[in-house]
Write an enzyme that holds these catalytic residues in place. Structure first.
Site, PDB file in Angstrom:
ATOM      1  N   HIS A 127       3.252  -4.805  -0.270  1.00  0.00           N
ATOM      2  CA  HIS A 127       2.122  -4.750  -1.198  1.00  0.00           C
ATOM      3  C   HIS A 127       2.481  -5.311  -2.559  1.00  0.00           C
ATOM      4  CE1 HIS A 127      -0.670  -2.655  -4.053  1.00  0.00           C
ATOM      5  NE2 HIS A 127      -1.513  -3.243  -3.215  1.00  0.00           N
ATOM      6  N   SER A 159      -4.023  -2.294   0.558  1.00  0.00           N
ATOM      7  CA  SER A 159      -3.867  -1.455  -0.636  1.00  0.00           C
ATOM      8  C   SER A 159      -3.905   0.035  -0.327  1.00  0.00           C
ATOM      9  CB  SER A 159      -4.988  -1.762  -1.641  1.00  0.00           C
ATOM     10  OG  SER A 159      -4.940  -3.096  -2.048  1.00  0.00           O
ATOM     11  N   GLU A 172       6.018  -3.560  -3.099  1.00  0.00           N
ATOM     12  CA  GLU A 172       6.222  -2.248  -2.479  1.00  0.00           C
ATOM     13  C   GLU A 172       6.360  -2.460  -0.970  1.00  0.00           C
ATOM     14  OE1 GLU A 172       3.815   0.984  -4.887  1.00  0.00           O
ATOM     15  OE2 GLU A 172       2.558  -0.761  -4.529  1.00  0.00           O
ATOM     16  N   ASN A 179      -0.869   2.388  -6.236  1.00  0.00           N
ATOM     17  CA  ASN A 179      -2.252   2.836  -6.089  1.00  0.00           C
ATOM     18  C   ASN A 179      -2.392   4.348  -6.004  1.00  0.00           C
ATOM     19  OD1 ASN A 179      -3.655   0.429  -6.355  1.00  0.00           O
ATOM     20  ND2 ASN A 179      -3.195  -0.168  -4.267  1.00  0.00           N
TER      21      ASN A 179
END
Length: 298
Positions: A141, A120, A153, A192
């Site tokens: 991700h 992450s 991603e 994120n």
């Protein structure tokens, strides 16, 4: 695309979802984790996921039976990766753990195998050399509740080959994802980079005793129309992930507020096994959290 056999390393919050989603779309999947006890827990979570796929995707019994037939389990890493075309790593968000895992994996996986990390917050370049095959390594991700929030991603590093990057993009599409390629390395990717500061702002309000959990969530939900607030999101993401991210930030910056956040999460949640939705309690209690109450926003 020459990917048929996929090994998912780690059966935690996202690992088991990645494995099930991949198997649902017809790939042969081996779920690897550190011991058989952990894998048994993963198997019980797959039953819950099957019901979610029926409810949310209208999946039928034949599709789900095929999904379970596509899944196998192994706590021996050498056995788990011996036929892998792709290994997706979804182990805890800890740099030392990633280094250790990849150094072991590099000696066990066939030469053909591509590696992808679901990390992450860590950049693939931080442990690319440990993989022993940096050209065949990138980040892939996923968001939580992968079957609904179907984002993938894809982020390479300076040595990732175009062939590897394109193959991972094609694979992500093949398992029902909306692919979101990044053009350069970015800590936290797109999602994120937006989400972590938002969740940090919420925990800062709590740790600084500005307001309480329910009021903070209620504020966000009413003011923006969002279906849930930041603490509900933290329960879904998993408080262990939040703890690890804050711990790394505290070690890096020595920020007193980060240190206080780490201590708070450890004392009130980690040490009490209140890790969020997965354990039935985090900031809220499940399966009926307060934010779902019809009067919560009043």
């Amino acid at each position: 695309m020459n990917i048929k056999n996929v090994t998912v390393a780690g059966s935690g919050v996202l690992g088991y979802q990645i494995a099930f989603q991949t198997a649902f779309h017809g790939f042969k999947v081996t779920v690897y984790d550190i011991n058989d006890e952990v894998l048994e827990k993963a198997k019980s979570k797959f039953d819950t996921l099957a019901n979610a796929y029926k409810r949310d995707l209208n999946a039928n019994d034949e599709q789900l039976n095929n999904t379970f037939q596509n899944l196998q389990y192994n706590s021996n890493l050498a056995e788990a990766v011996k036929n892998a075309d792709l290994v997706i790593e979804a182990i805890p968000e800890n740099l030392a753990s990633k280094f250790s895992f990849y150094k072991q994996l590099a000696n066990l996986a066939p030469e053909k195998t591509l590696f992808a990390t679901n990390s992450s917050t860590l950049l693939p370049s931080m442990f690319a050399q440990a993989t022993g095959r940096p050209k065949k390594f990138c980040a892939l991700h996923f968001a939580n509740t992968i079957w609904i929030n179907n984002t993938a991603e894809i982020m390479g590093h300076s040595e990732t080959s175009k062939e590897t990057f394109d193959t991972i993009v094609d694979f992500a599409k093949a398992i029902g994802m909306v692919t979101l390629p990044l053009h350069k390395e970015q800590p936290g990717y797109i999602l994120n980079s937006l989400l972590v500061p938002f969740l940090s702002a919420a925990t800062n309000l709590l740790i600084n005793e500005v307001s309480d959990i329910e009021t903070i969530d209620k504020t966000w939900m009413i003011a923006t129309g969002a279906p849930i607030g930041p603490f509900a999101i933290l329960d879904i993401v998993g408080i262990t992930t939040a703890y690890n991210i804050n711990q790394m930030a505290a070690q890096k910056t020595n920020d007193p507020l980060k240190i206080k956040t780490v201590e708070y999460l450890k004392q009130h949640f980690i040490d009490q096994n209140k890790l969020g939705v997965a354990t039935g309690e985090g900031f809220y209690k499940y399966p009926n959290p307060a934010y779902k109450d019809k009067d919560f926003l009043k």
